[in-house]
Design a protein around this motif. Sequence first.
Motif, PDB file in Angstrom:
ATOM      1  N   ARG A   1       2.458   1.726  -3.422  1.00  0.00           N
ATOM      2  CA  ARG A   1       1.463   2.183  -4.406  1.00  0.00           C
ATOM      3  C   ARG A   1       1.085   3.637  -4.172  1.00  0.00           C
ATOM      4  O   ARG A   1       0.869   4.393  -5.129  1.00  0.00           O
TER       5      ARG A   1
ATOM      6  N   LEU B   1      -5.854  -2.269  -7.891  1.00  0.00           N
ATOM      7  CA  LEU B   1      -5.876  -1.630  -6.571  1.00  0.00           C
ATOM      8  C   LEU B   1      -6.979  -2.228  -5.697  1.00  0.00           C
ATOM      9  O   LEU B   1      -6.855  -2.274  -4.482  1.00  0.00           O
TER      10      LEU B   1
ATOM     11  N   GLN C   1       0.829  -1.207   0.000  1.00  0.00           N
ATOM     12  CA  GLN C   1       0.000   0.000   0.000  1.00  0.00           C
ATOM     13  C   GLN C   1       0.866   1.261   0.000  1.00  0.00           C
ATOM     14  O   GLN C   1       0.606   2.210  -0.739  1.00  0.00           O
TER      15      GLN C   1
END
Length: 182
Positions: free
Chosen positions: A62, A97, A59
Motif C-alpha cells: 500500500r 486503510l 502495508q
Amino acid sequence: MTKNVLFICGSLRKHSLNRQVGEYVRSLLPPAVCAQWLEFADLPFMNQDEEFPTPSAVQRVRTEVAATDAIWIFSPEYNHGIPGVLKNCLDWLSRPLEPGSHDTAMKGKLTLFCCAGGGAKARYCAADLAETLSFLQTDLIEATHVQVALNRHDYTTDELALAPEEKTALAAQAKLLCSLLS
Ligand SMILES: Cc1cc2nc3c(=O)[nH]c(=O)nc-3n(C[C@H](O)[C@H](O)[C@H](O)COP(=O)(O)O)c2cc1C
C-alpha cells in the motif's frame, strides 16, 4: 520533476511474457518517468480476520501504491479471468486503510493495463480488469488498453516477439500516459 509509475505483473513466473511486455514499455518511457515493479509474492491471502493490524507485506504494498503517480498492470489471463495472485493483490488494495475509513490506496489513482495471452489475447482478463479497476474508483485510462497475442514462438522460447502493430499500440499507450503525467 520525475514521475513514478508502478508496474504490476499478474504473473509471478520468472520468465513471464507479460513482464517482458512491461520491460519493453519501460524502454519507451522518457527519463523523466521512472518505472518500478511492485513485488507482491509475499502477500498473504485476503482474510478479513487478518486485516487489522495490517500485515506488514500489505502495508509495504500500500505504501508503494500510495507513493506512485500511476499504476500499469501487465497480466496474462488464467481460465478466462484475472490470475488469482493479481486479484488477491487488488483485493488487499481495495480495502480501507483504517477500520471504518473509506480511503483506499487505489482510489483516484491513474491506472492502465495491457494483457498478453493466447488466441483471444486475454480478452476476458482485460474485461475483468476494466471492471475491477473502475469499481475501485481508480482513474482508469481504459480507452488505450492493449491486448497482445502470444504465439507459439513466445510460448516455446519464453522470449517475447512483439508484432509491429503491438509495438505501435504500446507506444501510443505510453505516450498518452506521459501526457497525462506531465
Ligand atoms: C492456470 C492457467 C490458466 C490459463 N488460462 C488461460 C486462458 O484462459 N487464456 C489464455 O489465453 N491463456 C491461458 N493460460 C496460458 C497463459 O496465457 C500463458 O501461460 C502465459 O504465458 C502466461 O503469462 P506469463 O508468460 O506472463 O506468465 C493459462 C495458464 C495457466 C497457468
